[in-house]
Design an enzyme around this catalytic site. Sequence first.
Site: not given
Length: 368
Positions: A26, A29-31, A99, A101, A199, A203
Amino acid sequence: MTKSLGSVVGPLSTTTNRRQLCVVTGGAGFIGCAISHELVKRFVRVVAIDNMHPQVHKTSTRPLALAPEAEFIVDDIRNSEMWDNLLSEERPDCVIHLAAETGTGQSLKESTRHVSVNLLGTSVMLDAFTRYKFCPKQFILTSSRAVYGEGAWRDAKGVSVYPGQRTKNRLEAGKWDFDDLTFQNFVFGITNPNPTNIYAATKLAQEHIVASWVEAHGGSVDIARLQNVYGPGQALHNSYTGIISLFANLSITKQQIELYEDGAMLRDFVFIEDVASALIAAVDGVHEGMRGFDVGLGQQTTIAEVAEFLAQRYHAPPPIVTGKFRFGDVRHAACDVSPTLSKINWKPQIPLTFGLTKLCEWMNNNEL
């Protein structure tokens, strides 16, 4: 997105003692982009893997915010062949697993997608490590405050109780709070996780999968449960990227913000630079066993307060309370960061109003 990580405490690594390879899933992405500029100072090679999902990325081209020195692979972490190609060259010293969703409400409608990426994707990666008979010296997993669910509340006698998930009937009746109970901030290792959406459940399962595999193979693992992350660089076109970006988009286009429930839901909004610096502090910290910690500002803020700030900033209509609700949302979510300060060499630095101002300035200069 600024490359500065002002809230990193302590000296940076020099080029003479850089570690060899860091793999970031991931990573576009943003982070991932936010941490990339510090990672390339600490590792000879940084490899960012990202499937560039159109919900997050408008195109599959390399993000400008990703450090130029970082290598970039457009692929899916569920692709075992990709892992074989990568691991046949070199073994990573550090893996940062971003990474995932992430849509909370969306996950109740697209559970297969969330389970596939978050759990199958993680297991495919771990199986690849097993095939090549190695365990990264350091594994960092970003988890979510969502794993706590409604968390622990305190009754009139000061006793912690777990009221559980707010039911459909309760929400339809407009019963937002739990009677005679007071919300308590989340604390890793003290507050019992109790997910209220798919979600969050994935996690929490991901935490268990990663921790059990890494510890069984003698590595170290840091699990960082992130609160509501916001700031410059967010995918503002993604309706599932976070409530602040949603409110900001509405305000900048002079639309009225609709506040769900009564607008009094508490959240802990943490600026992207503070999140990035926490992860870098984990990279620089002790690599031994399993550590878990919460990453937030450590401040409770109602969603109404954020909505009012953004509406006033853009001279948009005042927010309106609608009484609507979303299944899977929790009433309150905030953390106590004081235990985190004793685990990593870090503390949050960016006040909410300053961070919101920086986000607005970025939005003013970027196409939404």
